[in-house]
Scaffold this active site. Structure first.
Site, PDB file in Angstrom:
ATOM      1  N   LYS A  13      -6.386   6.516   3.846  1.00 35.43           N
ATOM      2  CA  LYS A  13      -5.192   6.357   3.800  1.00 35.43           C
ATOM      3  C   LYS A  13      -4.257   7.492   4.560  1.00 35.43           C
ATOM      4  O   LYS A  13      -4.801   8.461   3.974  1.00 35.43           O
ATOM      5  CB  LYS A  13      -4.596   5.694   2.552  1.00 35.43           C
ATOM      6  CG  LYS A  13      -3.153   5.708   2.528  1.00 35.43           C
ATOM      7  CD  LYS A  13      -2.695   5.081   1.067  1.00 35.43           C
ATOM      8  CE  LYS A  13      -1.350   4.583   0.908  1.00 35.43           C
ATOM      9  NZ  LYS A  13      -0.927   4.349  -0.549  1.00 35.43           N
ATOM     10  N   SER A  42       1.066  -0.170  -0.612  1.00 41.61           N
ATOM     11  CA  SER A  42       1.173   0.407   0.691  1.00 41.61           C
ATOM     12  C   SER A  42      -0.060   0.892   1.206  1.00 41.61           C
ATOM     13  O   SER A  42       0.029   1.211   2.392  1.00 41.61           O
ATOM     14  CB  SER A  42       2.107   1.612   0.455  1.00 41.61           C
ATOM     15  OG  SER A  42       1.642   2.678  -0.511  1.00 41.61           O
ATOM     16  N   SER A  99      -0.085   0.251  -5.490  1.00 40.08           N
ATOM     17  CA  SER A  99      -0.507   0.432  -3.721  1.00 40.08           C
ATOM     18  C   SER A  99      -1.916   0.453  -3.652  1.00 40.08           C
ATOM     19  O   SER A  99      -2.300   0.067  -2.532  1.00 40.08           O
ATOM     20  CB  SER A  99       0.110   1.945  -3.111  1.00 40.08           C
ATOM     21  OG  SER A  99       1.462   1.338  -2.996  1.00 40.08           O
TER      22      SER A  99
HETATM   23  N1  LIG Z   1       3.066   3.516  -3.607  1.00 35.58           N
HETATM   24  C1  LIG Z   1       3.222   2.174  -4.185  1.00 35.58           C
HETATM   25  O1  LIG Z   1       2.292   2.419  -5.330  1.00 35.58           O
HETATM   26  C2  LIG Z   1       4.279   1.125  -3.848  1.00 35.58           C
HETATM   27  C3  LIG Z   1       3.654   0.102  -4.346  1.00 35.58           C
HETATM   28  C4  LIG Z   1       4.891  -1.214  -4.040  1.00 35.58           C
HETATM   29  N2  LIG Z   1       4.084  -2.429  -4.138  1.00 35.58           N
HETATM   30  C5  LIG Z   1       5.125  -0.944  -2.512  1.00 35.58           C
HETATM   31  O2  LIG Z   1       4.522  -1.371  -1.676  1.00 35.58           O
HETATM   32  O3  LIG Z   1       6.207  -0.491  -2.254  1.00 35.58           O
END
Ligand SMILES: NC(=O)CC[C@H](N)C(=O)O
Length: 512
Positions: free
Chosen positions: A87, A164, A188
């Site tokens: 990532k 994310s 994420s």
């Molecule tokens: N960084 C994260 O864990 C964020 C998760 C959240 N579902 C988002 O995509 O905003």
């Protein structure tokens, strides 16, 4: 003496690839070429999965060197010569760390992030850096960034790959690499794994280091693997976990890390006791049906199942806990990270906002998501709340209280894990498309993910089935601190009994 490459790496496990390397059925150089060819065919052409921000132009050279080393000295580990994706919020020397933000495109780290370094030391090869929701928060555009545009779900091109860690998930699902790294603040790793048929691990807070990773909120952030099997994810977790002097949270990690893959036990569901978190059902009938089917399967294997319910606060942790903690912590932690990098890029959140709002970025093909930009401004405005009593109360009282609640439920019911649908609803419509077949009645499809985030407890998601739209759905196993081995055993036992992962239809095997 060049390998004849009779070996087809498609959908192969780390163990299978390693054996092929050991028996000279393939070389690492050929493996890298194989994945580069797939990236070429599917990422910016064909279905345009758009999971990759940058290919590592050193990957082939590195593979050649590792092939030579394997010949002369033997493999460093099971990961020797295995390509993986990272990532784009992990520092990798020789490539900018953008975290998806065009504003960070000139940030060039001089040191690898701790976890990437551990994998490199084990012989693994960074093949590419992956797209993500900008600065690891989606704000309604899952998997979208100004740097990389939108990542698409390789199972259904009208759906997103969640966020994310969207790019790492889509790339591993599409066989652009053997495994991937993600970060998880509030879901994420788990969300993207859930919608791309992968195993994703959110490790216990403190098992894996965050140093050299763009922070979002260090009370919540962890790093974790994404892989096509429990065994692969376990191998990667073992290799990346450990104490890092540069991350205070990991001071006890070396005491806990073990060879997770070695201990995997396919019959662990036979004598297990599982709590089912009924609070997180009801978002989508197909997801509920798949989860209920999974639970029935566990019962048929010998698992005892009991329903469990959480307090109201634990059901809805975003507003009282995750939101305010994130807003309070982001600015100071993000700026500390920026200052750790050499000159060249912005060093303050204000500068990042200014660049994001510049006409050049605003008028580009992929402007910053306006809601994401608002989120950055909110974090800037709320930076002082880090010193507030409200923040202290959340971190010192409410988060430990949530921890105690889960521990109490598990102890009282004598549970090995708590199970629930990883997300209440399937992969959502990509933000730029309408799809009337998508149904989600959940208050927040990610609500279940916040339990592990707020407690620092581990969670493992594993594929469980497919919905009619053709996208995968996973179930999660949640446990208390450092219970990774138990969770991985249960997930492995389930995976071996169900083999629910299918190959994404839009990124098929290129070989006849
Ligand atoms: N960084 C994260 O864990 C964020 C998760 C959240 N579902 C988002 O995509 O905003």
């Amino acid at each position: 003496e060049i390998a004849k490459s009779t070996f087809d790496p498609f959908e192969k496990s780390i163990d299978e690839v390693t054996k092929a390397l050991d028996t000279k059925q393939i070389t690492s150089e050929e493996l890298v070429k194989y994945y580069l060819k797939r990236i070429e065919a599917f990422d910016k052409q064909g279905p345009v999965i758009n999971s990759i921000i940058a290919v590592n132009n050193q990957a082939l050279e590195t593979a050649k060197a590792l092939d030579t080393e394997r010949k002369s000295k033997g493999p460093r580990s099971k990961l020797h010569g295995i390509p993986f994706v990272v990532k784009d919020n992990f520092d990798v020397v020789g490539m900018p760390t953008t975290a998806g933000a065009v504003a960070l495109k000139n940030e060039n780290p001089t040191k690898n992030s701790f976890t990437v370094q551990k994998l490199i030391d084990a012989g693994a090869i960074v093949i590419a850096k992956t797209n993500m929701s900008e600065l690891a928060a989606s704000y309604g555009r899952l998997g979208y960034s100004s740097m990389g545009g939108l990542t698409i779900n390789p199972y259904n091109l009208s759906r997103d790959a969640s966020g994310s860690s969207s790019g790492s998930a889509a790339a591993v699902a599409a066989n652009f690499a053997v495994f991937g790294l993600g970060t998880d603040t509030s879901g994420s790793v788990r969300g993207p794994a859930n919608v791309t048929g992968l195993v994703g691990i959110r490790p216990t807070m403190g098992l894996t280091s965050r140093s050299g990773v763009v922070p979002s909120s260090l009370s919540l952030d962890v790093t974790g693997p994404l892989a096509r099997s429990v065994e692969d994810a376990s191998l990667v977790l073992t290799a990346m976990a450990g104490t890092d002097k540069a991350d205070y949270a990991t001071k006890s990690a070396n005491r806990y890390v073990q060879d997770y893959a070695k201990a995997l036990n396919a019959s662990s569901l036979k004598h297990a006791r599982i709590g089912v978190a009924t609070d997180f059902f009801g978002g989508n009938d197909e997801v509920d049906a798949i989860t209920n089917q999974a639970i029935a399967k566990m019962k048929s294997m010998g698992t005892e199942v009991v329903p469990v319910t959480f307090s109201k606060q634990t059901k809805y942790l975003w507003t009282p806990v995750l939101g305010p903690v994130g807003d309070a912590e982001f600015k100071i932690q993000f700026e500390k990270y920026l200052r750790s990098l050499p000159a060249g890029g912005p060093k303050t959140l204000q500068e990042v906002i200014d660049i994001s709002e510049s006409p050049e970025v605003l008028n580009s093909a992929t402007p910053v998501n306006p809601a994401r930009l608002e989120g950055l401004k909110t974090a800037l405005a709320k930076a002082d709340t880090l010193y507030s009593n409200e923040y202290k109360k959340i971190v010192k009282k409410e988060m430990p209280q949530t921890r105690k609640e889960i521990e109490k439920i598990m102890k009282k019911n004598n549970l090995d894990a708590i199970v629930f649908p990883t997300m209440a609803c399937p992969a959502s419509n990509r933000f730029d498309k309408e799809d009337p077949t998508y149904v989600c009645n959940a208050y927040d499809t990610y609500a279940a993910s916040y339990v592990a985030s707020a407690t620092g407890f581990p969670e493992v998601t594993v594929p469980a089935g497919m919905v009619e739209a053709g996208v995968p759905v996973g179930i999660s196993f949640l446990g208390t601190a450092y219970s990774e081995q138990t969770l991985l055993n249960l997930a492995y036992s389930f995976e071996q009994a169900t083999k629910a992962r299918t190959v994404p239809v839009h990124t098929p095997n290129l070989r006849p």
